[in-house]
Design a protein around this motif. Structure first.
Motif, mmCIF file in Angstrom:
data_model
loop_
_atom_site.group_PDB
_atom_site.id
_atom_site.type_symbol
_atom_site.label_atom_id
_atom_site.label_comp_id
_atom_site.label_asym_id
_atom_site.label_seq_id
_atom_site.Cartn_x
_atom_site.Cartn_y
_atom_site.Cartn_z
ATOM 1 N N ASN A 44 -24.413 50.380 -111.616
ATOM 2 C CA ASN A 44 -25.424 51.449 -111.607
ATOM 3 C C ASN A 44 -26.813 50.923 -111.960
ATOM 4 O OD1 ASN A 44 -24.025 53.793 -110.767
ATOM 5 N ND2 ASN A 44 -23.027 53.922 -112.761
ATOM 6 N N LYS A 45 -26.867 49.969 -112.875
ATOM 7 C CA LYS A 45 -28.157 49.372 -113.246
ATOM 8 C C LYS A 45 -28.781 48.691 -112.025
ATOM 9 C CE LYS A 45 -30.257 46.464 -116.852
ATOM 10 N NZ LYS A 45 -30.967 45.443 -116.084
ATOM 11 N N PHE A 46 -27.959 47.911 -111.291
ATOM 12 C CA PHE A 46 -28.479 47.237 -110.095
ATOM 13 C C PHE A 46 -28.901 48.253 -109.034
ATOM 14 C CE2 PHE A 46 -27.536 45.888 -105.713
ATOM 15 C CZ PHE A 46 -28.578 44.979 -105.552
ATOM 16 N N LEU A 47 -28.056 49.263 -108.804
ATOM 17 C CA LEU A 47 -28.372 50.262 -107.772
ATOM 18 C C LEU A 47 -29.665 51.012 -108.116
ATOM 19 C CD1 LEU A 47 -24.815 51.706 -107.027
ATOM 20 C CD2 LEU A 47 -26.143 50.142 -105.605
ATOM 21 N N TRP A 48 -29.873 51.260 -109.401
ATOM 22 C CA TRP A 48 -31.082 51.958 -109.832
ATOM 23 C C TRP A 48 -32.318 51.080 -109.636
ATOM 24 C CZ3 TRP A 48 -32.709 56.658 -110.596
ATOM 25 C CH2 TRP A 48 -33.871 56.892 -111.309
ATOM 26 N N GLU A 49 -32.166 49.805 -110.021
ATOM 27 C CA GLU A 49 -33.310 48.893 -109.919
ATOM 28 C C GLU A 49 -33.648 48.539 -108.471
ATOM 29 O OE1 GLU A 49 -32.061 45.702 -112.439
ATOM 30 O OE2 GLU A 49 -32.684 46.733 -114.296
ATOM 31 N N SER A 50 -32.663 48.667 -107.566
ATOM 32 C CA SER A 50 -32.908 48.335 -106.155
ATOM 33 C C SER A 50 -33.003 49.588 -105.290
ATOM 34 C CB SER A 50 -31.770 47.437 -105.630
ATOM 35 O OG SER A 50 -30.536 48.138 -105.661
ATOM 36 N N CYS A 62 -29.056 42.262 -102.602
ATOM 37 C CA CYS A 62 -27.696 42.071 -103.140
ATOM 38 C C CYS A 62 -27.324 40.597 -103.180
ATOM 39 C CB CYS A 62 -26.658 42.802 -102.271
ATOM 40 S SG CYS A 62 -26.702 44.581 -102.418
ATOM 41 N N VAL A 63 -27.657 39.879 -102.096
ATOM 42 C CA VAL A 63 -27.366 38.444 -102.022
ATOM 43 C C VAL A 63 -28.064 37.711 -103.173
ATOM 44 C CG1 VAL A 63 -27.687 36.343 -100.647
ATOM 45 C CG2 VAL A 63 -26.935 38.444 -99.530
ATOM 46 N N HIS A 64 -29.328 38.091 -103.424
ATOM 47 C CA HIS A 64 -30.076 37.476 -104.523
ATOM 48 C C HIS A 64 -29.462 37.852 -105.875
ATOM 49 C CE1 HIS A 64 -33.791 37.364 -101.681
ATOM 50 N NE2 HIS A 64 -33.002 36.334 -101.509
ATOM 51 N N HIS A 93 -12.537 38.469 -93.269
ATOM 52 C CA HIS A 93 -13.019 39.288 -94.396
ATOM 53 C C HIS A 93 -12.395 38.803 -95.711
ATOM 54 C CE1 HIS A 93 -15.179 42.613 -95.885
ATOM 55 N NE2 HIS A 93 -14.316 43.590 -95.694
ATOM 56 N N PRO A 94 -12.740 37.573 -96.151
ATOM 57 C CA PRO A 94 -12.042 36.996 -97.305
ATOM 58 C C PRO A 94 -12.324 37.663 -98.641
ATOM 59 C CG PRO A 94 -13.870 35.591 -96.657
ATOM 60 C CD PRO A 94 -13.747 36.643 -95.602
ATOM 61 N N LEU A 95 -13.530 38.198 -98.816
ATOM 62 C CA LEU A 95 -13.920 38.700 -100.136
ATOM 63 C C LEU A 95 -13.852 40.218 -100.258
ATOM 64 C CD1 LEU A 95 -17.007 36.379 -100.790
ATOM 65 C CD2 LEU A 95 -14.599 35.967 -101.336
ATOM 66 N N GLY A 96 -14.079 40.923 -99.150
ATOM 67 C CA GLY A 96 -13.992 42.380 -99.198
ATOM 68 C C GLY A 96 -15.227 43.062 -99.736
ATOM 69 N N GLY A 97 -16.329 42.338 -99.879
ATOM 70 C CA GLY A 97 -17.561 42.958 -100.384
ATOM 71 C C GLY A 97 -18.752 42.055 -100.193
ATOM 72 N N ALA A 98 -18.777 40.970 -100.973
ATOM 73 C CA ALA A 98 -19.918 40.054 -100.919
ATOM 74 C C ALA A 98 -20.082 39.426 -99.542
ATOM 75 C CB ALA A 98 -19.756 38.954 -101.974
ATOM 76 N N LEU A 126 -23.262 54.300 -101.406
ATOM 77 C CA LEU A 126 -24.315 53.351 -101.768
ATOM 78 C C LEU A 126 -25.540 53.641 -100.895
ATOM 79 C CD1 LEU A 126 -22.137 50.107 -101.928
ATOM 80 C CD2 LEU A 126 -22.800 51.618 -103.829
ATOM 81 N N PRO A 127 -26.593 54.193 -101.475
ATOM 82 C CA PRO A 127 -27.757 54.631 -100.681
ATOM 83 C C PRO A 127 -28.366 53.515 -99.831
ATOM 84 C CG PRO A 127 -27.936 55.393 -102.950
ATOM 85 C CD PRO A 127 -26.781 54.444 -102.910
ATOM 86 N N GLY A 128 -28.393 52.295 -100.370
ATOM 87 C CA GLY A 128 -29.008 51.192 -99.635
ATOM 88 C C GLY A 128 -28.231 50.799 -98.393
ATOM 89 N N LEU A 129 -26.920 51.065 -98.419
ATOM 90 C CA LEU A 129 -26.038 50.665 -97.314
ATOM 91 C C LEU A 129 -25.991 51.718 -96.209
ATOM 92 C CD1 LEU A 129 -24.124 48.248 -96.737
ATOM 93 C CD2 LEU A 129 -22.277 49.597 -97.734
ATOM 94 N N LYS A 130 -26.229 52.952 -96.579
ATOM 95 C CA LYS A 130 -26.024 54.076 -95.655
ATOM 96 C C LYS A 130 -26.774 53.947 -94.324
ATOM 97 C CE LYS A 130 -25.130 58.991 -95.891
ATOM 98 N NZ LYS A 130 -25.109 60.193 -96.728
ATOM 99 N N PRO A 131 -28.050 53.512 -94.327
ATOM 100 C CA PRO A 131 -28.787 53.464 -93.054
ATOM 101 C C PRO A 131 -28.197 52.511 -92.011
ATOM 102 C CG PRO A 131 -30.282 53.263 -94.924
ATOM 103 C CD PRO A 131 -28.902 53.114 -95.459
ATOM 104 N N VAL A 132 -27.409 51.516 -92.456
ATOM 105 C CA VAL A 132 -26.858 50.557 -91.483
ATOM 106 C C VAL A 132 -25.340 50.721 -91.338
ATOM 107 C CG1 VAL A 132 -28.688 48.832 -91.677
ATOM 108 C CG2 VAL A 132 -26.780 48.794 -93.319
ATOM 109 N N SER A 133 -24.835 51.882 -91.730
ATOM 110 C CA SER A 133 -23.389 52.072 -91.731
ATOM 111 C C SER A 133 -22.939 53.281 -90.922
ATOM 112 C CB SER A 133 -22.882 52.243 -93.164
ATOM 113 O OG SER A 133 -23.146 51.093 -93.915
#
Length: 275
Positions: A44-50, A62-64, A93-98, A126-133
């Motif tokens: 939540n801290k990351f999602l808020w800051e980004s 996210c990568v950074h 899809h080895p990691l399932g997220g990253a 995840l608001p940041g992901l929604k536009p490309v999903s």
């Protein structure tokens, strides 16, 4: 966590939504454990800051955040963004997220954000992901809508980024490998004349994750318990280096009637693991 941070991931709320009044019977230690395993405060801290970033910019953030080093091989195989064609990018899809985040960042940067994922509808939170999903829920009420969502993606003027296994890789006979790939990406790429670009992402989750996943399979559990641990696995993979190998585009005309779409899907899957 600071009170002024808005919670995107809220375990209490999720439990209330799923269980209603029965939530009060869930032991406090279970709720605490769930919050711990999904790293509720940290995420939540990351999602808020980004929160001001979306799409490709958010994926790159996210990568950074995860401090991922991506060693890209075969970047010259990515088709030119101005060639007027649309492509289907497929990866293990080895990691399932990253891995999904990293590939979205790579494809998004190369094609100015003109791509879409087919993702589990939970990720649409995840608001940041929604536009490309394009959200899919193949097991719930939206199950019948799955073909329509796939159709919408392929009819759009966006490239498609897909993980044809549907779930992240498992430990199969001592080897980290995807579950069998589904044929949708073949049939739709042929129908919409999209060449297929194979990508291999190197990496794996912890042995503990694979033990849990295999146990779920042995017990024939309908709920994908292993999915709960994917955020925890993501944090175990911070500061790591990942090899991303991009293969040459496969013309859609390759996938002719000499083999079934399922057989062609297996051939592309094998090709990915050879990269």
């Amino acid at each position: 966590m600071s009170d002024n941070i808005e919670k995107t991931i809220d375990i209490d709320k999720v439990l209330r939504g799923k269980m209603g009044d029965k939530t009060k019977y869930v032991p406090v230690f279970v709720v605490s454990w769930l919050k711990h395993i999904v790293h509720e405060d940290k995420v939540n801290k990351f999602l808020w800051e980004s929160r001001h970033e979306t799409g490709t910019a958010w994926l790159t953030e996210c990568v950074h955040y995860l401090d991922m080093t991506l060693q890209i091989e075969g970047k010259e195989n990515l088709p030119d963004k101005d060639d007027g064609k649309l492509y289907t990018f497929v990866s293990n899809h080895p990691l399932g997220g990253a891995d999904g985040v990293a590939l979205g960042s790579i494809i998004g940067q190369h094609y100015d954000g003109k791509f879409r994922y087919l993702v589990n509808d939970l990720l649409l939170n995840l608001p940041g992901l929604k536009p490309v999903s394009i959200g899919i829920n193949k097991t719930g009420k939206q199950g019948r809508a799955f073909p329509a969502m796939v159709e919408a993606g392929f009819q759009s003027d966006n490239h498609m980024l897909m993980f044809p296994a549907g779930l992240c890789s498992r430990n199969i006979n001592g080897e980290i490998h995807d579950l069998p790939w589904k044929k949708t990406f073949i049939s739709k790429s042929v129908e919409y004349h999209r060449d297929v670009v194979p990508i291999h992402f190197g990496g794996q989750n912890s042995d503990k994750f694979y033990r849990i996943a295999n146990l779920c399979k042995t017990l024939h559990l309908k709920v994908n318990i292993a999915m709960l641990f994917l955020v925890d696995e993501m944090y175990k993979n911070v500061h790591k280096t990942f090899r991303v190998a991009i293969g040459k585009p496969i013309p859609w005309q390759t996938f002719d009637n000499t083999k079934t779409p399922m057989e062609w899907a297996k051939i592309v899957e094998n090709k990915v693991y050879e990269l």
